[in-house]
Design a protein around this motif. Sequence first.
Motif, PDB file in Angstrom:
ATOM      1  N   TYR A 169       5.034  -7.515   5.367  1.00 25.18           N
ATOM      2  CA  TYR A 169       5.444  -7.349   6.774  1.00 25.18           C
ATOM      3  C   TYR A 169       5.221  -6.163   7.393  1.00 25.18           C
ATOM      4  O   TYR A 169       4.807  -6.031   8.507  1.00 25.18           O
ATOM      5  CB  TYR A 169       6.791  -7.596   6.716  1.00 25.18           C
ATOM      6  CG  TYR A 169       7.271  -9.226   6.735  1.00 25.18           C
ATOM      7  CD1 TYR A 169       6.728 -10.062   7.369  1.00 25.18           C
ATOM      8  CD2 TYR A 169       8.458  -9.556   5.575  1.00 25.18           C
ATOM      9  CE1 TYR A 169       7.135 -11.526   7.223  1.00 25.18           C
ATOM     10  CE2 TYR A 169       8.875 -10.962   5.743  1.00 25.18           C
ATOM     11  CZ  TYR A 169       8.110 -11.862   6.220  1.00 25.18           C
ATOM     12  OH  TYR A 169       8.453 -13.307   6.141  1.00 25.18           O
ATOM     13  N   GLY A 170       5.321  -4.818   6.562  1.00 28.36           N
ATOM     14  CA  GLY A 170       4.711  -3.662   7.055  1.00 28.36           C
ATOM     15  C   GLY A 170       3.354  -3.709   7.581  1.00 28.36           C
ATOM     16  O   GLY A 170       2.891  -3.286   8.415  1.00 28.36           O
ATOM     17  N   LEU A 171       2.420  -4.386   6.676  1.00 30.04           N
ATOM     18  CA  LEU A 171       1.211  -4.556   7.076  1.00 30.04           C
ATOM     19  C   LEU A 171       0.867  -5.373   8.184  1.00 30.04           C
ATOM     20  O   LEU A 171      -0.045  -4.985   9.127  1.00 30.04           O
ATOM     21  CB  LEU A 171       0.364  -5.117   5.852  1.00 30.04           C
ATOM     22  CG  LEU A 171       0.279  -4.134   4.608  1.00 30.04           C
ATOM     23  CD1 LEU A 171      -0.441  -4.930   3.363  1.00 30.04           C
ATOM     24  CD2 LEU A 171      -0.646  -2.794   4.749  1.00 30.04           C
ATOM     25  N   LEU A 172       1.666  -6.341   8.477  1.00 32.51           N
ATOM     26  CA  LEU A 172       1.493  -7.111   9.582  1.00 32.51           C
ATOM     27  C   LEU A 172       2.227  -6.585  10.974  1.00 32.51           C
ATOM     28  O   LEU A 172       2.198  -7.198  11.890  1.00 32.51           O
ATOM     29  CB  LEU A 172       2.292  -8.229   9.233  1.00 32.51           C
ATOM     30  CG  LEU A 172       1.520  -9.350   8.167  1.00 32.51           C
ATOM     31  CD1 LEU A 172       2.410 -10.625   7.763  1.00 32.51           C
ATOM     32  CD2 LEU A 172       0.406 -10.038   8.769  1.00 32.51           C
ATOM     33  N   GLY A 173       3.190  -5.458  10.573  1.00 39.68           N
ATOM     34  CA  GLY A 173       3.634  -4.778  11.855  1.00 39.68           C
ATOM     35  C   GLY A 173       4.717  -5.497  12.315  1.00 39.68           C
ATOM     36  O   GLY A 173       5.364  -5.637  13.336  1.00 39.68           O
ATOM     37  N   ASP A 174       5.396  -6.520  11.367  1.00 34.31           N
ATOM     38  CA  ASP A 174       6.435  -7.273  11.538  1.00 34.31           C
ATOM     39  C   ASP A 174       7.957  -6.660  11.323  1.00 34.31           C
ATOM     40  O   ASP A 174       8.280  -6.532  10.002  1.00 34.31           O
ATOM     41  CB  ASP A 174       6.460  -8.763  10.733  1.00 34.31           C
ATOM     42  CG  ASP A 174       7.791  -9.585  11.108  1.00 34.31           C
ATOM     43  OD1 ASP A 174       8.838  -8.946  11.699  1.00 34.31           O
ATOM     44  OD2 ASP A 174       7.488 -10.958  10.884  1.00 34.31           O
ATOM     45  N   GLN A 175       8.563  -5.761  12.230  1.00 27.20           N
ATOM     46  CA  GLN A 175       9.481  -4.903  11.910  1.00 27.20           C
ATOM     47  C   GLN A 175      10.748  -5.469  11.524  1.00 27.20           C
ATOM     48  O   GLN A 175      11.338  -5.226  10.583  1.00 27.20           O
ATOM     49  CB  GLN A 175       9.796  -4.039  13.328  1.00 27.20           C
ATOM     50  CG  GLN A 175      10.780  -3.056  13.231  1.00 27.20           C
ATOM     51  CD  GLN A 175      10.984  -2.207  14.305  1.00 27.20           C
ATOM     52  OE1 GLN A 175       9.816  -1.978  15.188  1.00 27.20           O
ATOM     53  NE2 GLN A 175      12.307  -1.683  14.709  1.00 27.20           N
ATOM     54  N   GLU A 176      11.068  -6.622  12.305  1.00 30.85           N
ATOM     55  CA  GLU A 176      12.304  -7.218  11.840  1.00 30.85           C
ATOM     56  C   GLU A 176      12.497  -7.610  10.450  1.00 30.85           C
ATOM     57  O   GLU A 176      13.416  -7.526   9.579  1.00 30.85           O
ATOM     58  CB  GLU A 176      12.650  -8.635  12.932  1.00 30.85           C
ATOM     59  CG  GLU A 176      13.900  -9.196  13.000  1.00 30.85           C
ATOM     60  CD  GLU A 176      14.074 -10.346  13.649  1.00 30.85           C
ATOM     61  OE1 GLU A 176      14.760 -11.453  13.026  1.00 30.85           O
ATOM     62  OE2 GLU A 176      13.461 -10.544  14.811  1.00 30.85           O
ATOM     63  N   ARG A 204       9.489   1.707   0.155  1.00 30.45           N
ATOM     64  CA  ARG A 204       9.254   2.892   0.995  1.00 30.45           C
ATOM     65  C   ARG A 204       7.763   2.966   1.618  1.00 30.45           C
ATOM     66  O   ARG A 204       7.577   3.199   2.568  1.00 30.45           O
ATOM     67  CB  ARG A 204       9.673   4.404   0.506  1.00 30.45           C
ATOM     68  CG  ARG A 204      11.182   4.300   0.280  1.00 30.45           C
ATOM     69  CD  ARG A 204      11.906   5.574   0.066  1.00 30.45           C
ATOM     70  NE  ARG A 204      13.130   5.667   0.068  1.00 30.45           N
ATOM     71  CZ  ARG A 204      13.869   5.563  -0.855  1.00 30.45           C
ATOM     72  NH1 ARG A 204      13.453   6.277  -2.155  1.00 30.45           N
ATOM     73  NH2 ARG A 204      15.181   5.673  -0.770  1.00 30.45           N
ATOM     74  N   TRP A 205       6.656   2.732   0.583  1.00 31.19           N
ATOM     75  CA  TRP A 205       5.607   2.493   1.044  1.00 31.19           C
ATOM     76  C   TRP A 205       5.438   1.515   2.105  1.00 31.19           C
ATOM     77  O   TRP A 205       4.689   1.601   3.146  1.00 31.19           O
ATOM     78  CB  TRP A 205       4.738   2.269  -0.317  1.00 31.19           C
ATOM     79  CG  TRP A 205       2.876   2.417   0.100  1.00 31.19           C
ATOM     80  CD1 TRP A 205       2.383   2.405   1.056  1.00 31.19           C
ATOM     81  CD2 TRP A 205       2.228   2.653  -0.908  1.00 31.19           C
ATOM     82  NE1 TRP A 205       1.123   2.570   0.992  1.00 31.19           N
ATOM     83  CE2 TRP A 205       0.832   2.754  -0.371  1.00 31.19           C
ATOM     84  CE3 TRP A 205       2.111   2.970  -2.488  1.00 31.19           C
ATOM     85  CZ2 TRP A 205      -0.352   2.729  -1.384  1.00 31.19           C
ATOM     86  CZ3 TRP A 205       0.995   3.028  -3.283  1.00 31.19           C
ATOM     87  CH2 TRP A 205      -0.055   3.217  -2.441  1.00 31.19           C
ATOM     88  N   GLY A 206       5.826   0.215   1.802  1.00 30.31           N
ATOM     89  CA  GLY A 206       5.909  -0.906   2.872  1.00 30.31           C
ATOM     90  C   GLY A 206       6.335  -0.461   4.247  1.00 30.31           C
ATOM     91  O   GLY A 206       5.761  -0.986   5.339  1.00 30.31           O
ATOM     92  N   LEU A 207       7.592   0.173   4.088  1.00 34.71           N
ATOM     93  CA  LEU A 207       8.107   0.730   5.509  1.00 34.71           C
ATOM     94  C   LEU A 207       7.395   1.831   5.994  1.00 34.71           C
ATOM     95  O   LEU A 207       7.099   1.724   7.481  1.00 34.71           O
ATOM     96  CB  LEU A 207       9.596   1.415   5.384  1.00 34.71           C
ATOM     97  CG  LEU A 207      10.697   0.371   4.932  1.00 34.71           C
ATOM     98  CD1 LEU A 207      11.895   1.060   4.567  1.00 34.71           C
ATOM     99  CD2 LEU A 207      10.857  -0.591   5.838  1.00 34.71           C
ATOM    100  N   ALA A 208       6.655   2.402   5.322  1.00 36.34           N
ATOM    101  CA  ALA A 208       5.718   3.544   6.103  1.00 36.34           C
ATOM    102  C   ALA A 208       4.512   2.974   6.508  1.00 36.34           C
ATOM    103  O   ALA A 208       4.056   3.118   7.685  1.00 36.34           O
ATOM    104  CB  ALA A 208       5.067   4.454   4.854  1.00 36.34           C
ATOM    105  N   ASN A 209       3.789   1.690   5.894  1.00 31.40           N
ATOM    106  CA  ASN A 209       2.957   0.738   6.601  1.00 31.40           C
ATOM    107  C   ASN A 209       3.172   0.067   7.796  1.00 31.40           C
ATOM    108  O   ASN A 209       2.488   0.293   8.934  1.00 31.40           O
ATOM    109  CB  ASN A 209       2.595  -0.457   5.716  1.00 31.40           C
ATOM    110  CG  ASN A 209       1.822   0.038   4.396  1.00 31.40           C
ATOM    111  OD1 ASN A 209       1.200   1.232   4.404  1.00 31.40           O
ATOM    112  ND2 ASN A 209       1.924  -0.801   3.324  1.00 31.40           N
ATOM    113  N   LEU A 210       4.715  -0.248   7.981  1.00 28.08           N
ATOM    114  CA  LEU A 210       5.100  -0.831   9.166  1.00 28.08           C
ATOM    115  C   LEU A 210       5.119   0.130  10.294  1.00 28.08           C
ATOM    116  O   LEU A 210       4.676   0.109  11.341  1.00 28.08           O
ATOM    117  CB  LEU A 210       6.606  -1.104   9.008  1.00 28.08           C
ATOM    118  CG  LEU A 210       7.261  -1.624  10.268  1.00 28.08           C
ATOM    119  CD1 LEU A 210       6.718  -2.686  10.854  1.00 28.08           C
ATOM    120  CD2 LEU A 210       8.955  -1.696  10.125  1.00 28.08           C
ATOM    121  N   LEU A 211       5.534   1.766  10.008  1.00 28.39           N
ATOM    122  CA  LEU A 211       5.487   2.781  11.114  1.00 28.39           C
ATOM    123  C   LEU A 211       4.063   3.006  11.428  1.00 28.39           C
ATOM    124  O   LEU A 211       3.814   3.070  12.512  1.00 28.39           O
ATOM    125  CB  LEU A 211       5.955   3.913  10.523  1.00 28.39           C
ATOM    126  CG  LEU A 211       7.698   3.836  10.180  1.00 28.39           C
ATOM    127  CD1 LEU A 211       8.184   4.966   9.419  1.00 28.39           C
ATOM    128  CD2 LEU A 211       8.374   3.773  11.575  1.00 28.39           C
TER     129      LEU A 211
END
Length: 173
Positions: free
Chosen positions: A47-54, A80-87
């Motif tokens: 979801y982080g890679l997709l930019g899907d914050q929710e 945490r890496w996934g959340l960084a991808n989202l940011l």
Amino acid sequence: FLQGLALMESDRLEESVAEFNLIVELATAVHSERLVAEAYGNLTHVYGLLGDQENAIRCSQSAIPVLERLNDRFAVAKVRWGLANLLRKRGLVEAAVHAYRAAQMGFAEIGMRADVAALNLVVADLQLEMGDEAEALQSTLAALPVMDELQMVPEGMAAFALLQESIRQQRVN
């Protein structure tokens, strides 16, 4: 899990989401708390890679408390890496750098040197994007010894390209 990871690595992200959601469903049915948390961790990354914050935040909130209780520091660092991808995907570059560094510290604590090196390159790329060529150079140089030792050829080529870009930008400035 392997199929979901393979789909994620081949940029078939929507299919990866479906696979990990199926794993959540099956692991929940057999009461495997660890598998549910790991699947949610992988979903955070996708979801982080997709930019899907929710959905990234929802999945990370399901994964992190369980993984921390189970002392699965590797999986926590991956979340945490996934959340960084989202940011990063949402254009929050400075916040992404801090989040990648937090994930990197988690990997360093458990001796995952290849992941630390890979994240140095990710951070270097963002530092170049922010115009901080000197820091990008330092981040890239920090990754090189590990990449050489572990024979990480593709990552080494990426590091070389980042070094070239950093030097080029420093000369321009």
